[in-house]
Design a protein around this motif. Structure first.
Motif, PDB file in Angstrom:
ATOM      1  N   LYS A 195       0.863  -1.186   0.000  1.00 50.10           N
ATOM      2  CA  LYS A 195       0.000   0.000   0.000  1.00 50.10           C
ATOM      3  C   LYS A 195       0.899   1.235   0.000  1.00 50.10           C
ATOM      4  N   GLU A 196       0.763   2.031  -1.051  1.00 53.70           N
ATOM      5  CA  GLU A 196       1.590   3.225  -1.189  1.00 53.70           C
ATOM      6  C   GLU A 196       0.879   4.495  -0.750  1.00 53.70           C
ATOM      7  N   LYS A 197      -0.353   4.369  -0.286  1.00 55.94           N
ATOM      8  CA  LYS A 197      -1.120   5.537   0.137  1.00 55.94           C
ATOM      9  C   LYS A 197      -0.507   6.180   1.394  1.00 55.94           C
ATOM     10  N   PRO A 198      -0.605   7.503   1.500  1.00 50.87           N
ATOM     11  CA  PRO A 198      -0.101   8.174   2.714  1.00 50.87           C
ATOM     12  C   PRO A 198      -0.859   7.712   3.956  1.00 50.87           C
ATOM     13  N   ILE A 199      -0.137   7.567   5.055  1.00 55.72           N
ATOM     14  CA  ILE A 199      -0.725   7.138   6.316  1.00 55.72           C
ATOM     15  C   ILE A 199      -1.171   8.358   7.113  1.00 55.72           C
ATOM     16  N   LEU A 200      -2.423   8.329   7.570  1.00 60.63           N
ATOM     17  CA  LEU A 200      -2.930   9.416   8.405  1.00 60.63           C
ATOM     18  C   LEU A 200      -2.446   9.260   9.847  1.00 60.63           C
ATOM     19  N   LYS A 201      -2.575   8.035  10.373  1.00 62.32           N
ATOM     20  CA  LYS A 201      -2.182   7.794  11.760  1.00 62.32           C
ATOM     21  C   LYS A 201      -2.168   6.297  12.036  1.00 62.32           C
ATOM     22  N   LEU A 202      -1.584   5.951  13.177  1.00 61.66           N
ATOM     23  CA  LEU A 202      -1.656   4.595  13.711  1.00 61.66           C
ATOM     24  C   LEU A 202      -2.632   4.622  14.877  1.00 61.66           C
ATOM     25  N   SER A 203      -3.396   3.555  15.035  1.00 63.41           N
ATOM     26  CA  SER A 203      -4.428   3.521  16.054  1.00 63.41           C
ATOM     27  C   SER A 203      -4.239   2.312  16.963  1.00 63.41           C
ATOM     28  N   GLY A 204      -4.454   2.497  18.248  1.00 70.32           N
ATOM     29  CA  GLY A 204      -4.335   1.429  19.224  1.00 70.32           C
ATOM     30  C   GLY A 204      -4.342   2.024  20.616  1.00 70.32           C
ATOM     31  N   SER A 205      -3.947   1.235  21.601  1.00 66.88           N
ATOM     32  CA  SER A 205      -3.914   1.739  22.968  1.00 66.88           C
ATOM     33  C   SER A 205      -2.785   1.078  23.742  1.00 66.88           C
ATOM     34  N   ASP A 206      -2.215   1.825  24.678  1.00 62.26           N
ATOM     35  CA  ASP A 206      -1.140   1.332  25.554  1.00 62.26           C
ATOM     36  C   ASP A 206       0.024   0.733  24.771  1.00 62.26           C
ATOM     37  N   GLY A 207       0.341   1.349  23.621  1.00 66.58           N
ATOM     38  CA  GLY A 207       1.464   0.893  22.826  1.00 66.58           C
ATOM     39  C   GLY A 207       1.178  -0.312  21.960  1.00 66.58           C
ATOM     40  N   LYS A 208      -0.045  -0.838  22.013  1.00 71.12           N
ATOM     41  CA  LYS A 208      -0.432  -2.004  21.225  1.00 71.12           C
ATOM     42  C   LYS A 208      -1.138  -1.548  19.951  1.00 71.12           C
ATOM     43  N   LEU A 209      -0.501  -1.784  18.807  1.00 70.22           N
ATOM     44  CA  LEU A 209      -1.067  -1.379  17.524  1.00 70.22           C
ATOM     45  C   LEU A 209      -2.324  -2.189  17.209  1.00 70.22           C
ATOM     46  N   GLU A 210      -3.325  -1.492  16.663  1.00 67.43           N
ATOM     47  CA  GLU A 210      -4.558  -2.162  16.244  1.00 67.43           C
ATOM     48  C   GLU A 210      -4.889  -1.899  14.773  1.00 67.43           C
ATOM     49  N   LYS A 211      -4.646  -0.652  14.330  1.00 65.07           N
ATOM     50  CA  LYS A 211      -5.006  -0.294  12.960  1.00 65.07           C
ATOM     51  C   LYS A 211      -4.005   0.682  12.360  1.00 65.07           C
ATOM     52  N   VAL A 212      -3.891   0.610  11.046  1.00 70.15           N
ATOM     53  CA  VAL A 212      -3.205   1.636  10.267  1.00 70.15           C
ATOM     54  C   VAL A 212      -4.285   2.368   9.481  1.00 70.15           C
ATOM     55  N   VAL A 213      -4.392   3.671   9.708  1.00 69.33           N
ATOM     56  CA  VAL A 213      -5.427   4.479   9.065  1.00 69.33           C
ATOM     57  C   VAL A 213      -4.773   5.349   7.993  1.00 69.33           C
ATOM     58  N   PHE A 214      -5.339   5.319   6.776  1.00 69.69           N
ATOM     59  CA  PHE A 214      -4.776   6.066   5.658  1.00 69.69           C
ATOM     60  C   PHE A 214      -5.534   7.375   5.449  1.00 69.69           C
ATOM     61  N   GLU A 215      -4.897   8.297   4.736  1.00 68.41           N
ATOM     62  CA  GLU A 215      -5.489   9.630   4.536  1.00 68.41           C
ATOM     63  C   GLU A 215      -6.792   9.587   3.755  1.00 68.41           C
TER      64      GLU A 215
END
Length: 301
Positions: A194-214
């Motif tokens: 996936k070459e799309k720009p990343i908006l943010k990383l999502s999760g809690s307490d340092g545990k990644l859950e999602k990669v959100v794109f722009e």
């Protein structure tokens, strides 16, 4: 007092060098500003008998070992300048302006790293996102992973991470860094790009859950890896005239000798081997042997 050797850097390379030189009875000071690159790491792996040790515990154990040898001191301070005095003596200046004189010096201060420009990545780095699959791949094995990369190491790293998880998505954050040929190789293995720009990383307490794109799309991931850019943390090596490679690492021989007489390098700051705790420690041992051997030969001239 003129030291036999001054060691700049209190990581595994510098600590190992101090231990070996202490056992040789050499007068040594190890200068440590206590800002290790692996400070975010919760556990270090791959070091036999110390697998899973925390960086702080490793340093404490090393300090205990070194304390047995009275000719070695550890000083918590930063070296800001190094000059060559008369003959082959080096003058090291601390951030407080205090000078030290030494016959030899080992540069073991590690490297400074830059992470991909992704919002929130620091919240997950060292907890569920890492830079070395050999260090942390086992803990993430067979999980849905992401590789975030903005440089040309993406293709190589993707192939390496695939060993630990076949469920892999490579995100380049808007950068075209994977060629069509490389893309076909990865796709044949089921690796998604996936070459799309990343908006943010999502999760809690340092545990990644999602990669959100722009564009609003997102993918579920439970962890992953990044490729980092590394550079010298300061210009000490350059100011001494040390030869470096294209990546800024000091070029040394098997005993840590640089092209500048009396200057040695070990650990991540040198070109020998990948960035691994056990490898850095081994390089510190080699550099210490180089220092002791050269001092001994000079005594017999």
């Amino acid at each position: 007092m003129i030291l036999d050797c001054a060691i700049i850097g209190g990581g595994p390379a510098g600590l190992s060098a101090a231990l070996v030189l202490g056992r040789a009875g050499r007068k040594v000071i190890l200068f440590d500003n206590d800002q290790p690159r692996n400070a975010v790491t919760q556990k270090s792996h791959g070091f036999i008998t110390r697998d899973g040790v925390t960086p702080r515990e490793f340093r404490n154990l090393a300090h205990q070992d070194i304390s047995k040898y009275p000719s070695v001191q550890i000083k918590k301070c930063k070296i800001v300048e190094v000059k060559r005095e008369k003959g082959s003596i080096f003058k090291l200046i601390t951030h407080e302006g205090k000078p030290y004189l030494s016959k030899k010096m080992i540069i073991a201060m590690g490297l400074k790293e830059s992470l991909p420009n992704v919002n929130g990545i620091r919240d997950y780095y060292g907890k569920s996102i890492f830079s070395c699959p050999y260090c942390d791949g086992w803990e993430l094995r067979e999980q849905p992973l992401v590789l975030i990369s903005e440089n040309n190491n993406a293709f190589h790293m993707a192939k390496m991470v695939y060993q630990w998880s076949k469920d892999l998505v490579v995100c380049t954050n808007g950068n075209k860094i994977i060629s069509e040929t490389e893309e076909q190789v990865l796709k044949r293995k089921g690796i998604i790009i996936k070459e799309k720009p990343i908006l943010k990383l999502s999760g809690s307490d340092g545990k990644l859950e999602k990669v959100v794109f722009e564009d609003g799309t997102e993918i579920n991931r439970s962890g992953g890896f990044v490729t980092t850019d590394l550079e010298q943390p300061n210009d000490l090596a350059k100011s001494l005239g040390c030869e470096v490679n294209k990546n800024g690492r000091v070029i040394v021989d098997v005993l840590g000798r640089s092209n500048v007489e009396g200057v040695y390098a070990a650990g991540d700051v040198s070109v020998v081997g990948p960035s691994q705790l056990v490898i850095a420690a081994a390089q510190g041992t080699c550099a210490a042997m180089g220092v002791n051997s050269d001092l001994t030969m000079e005594e017999f001239k």
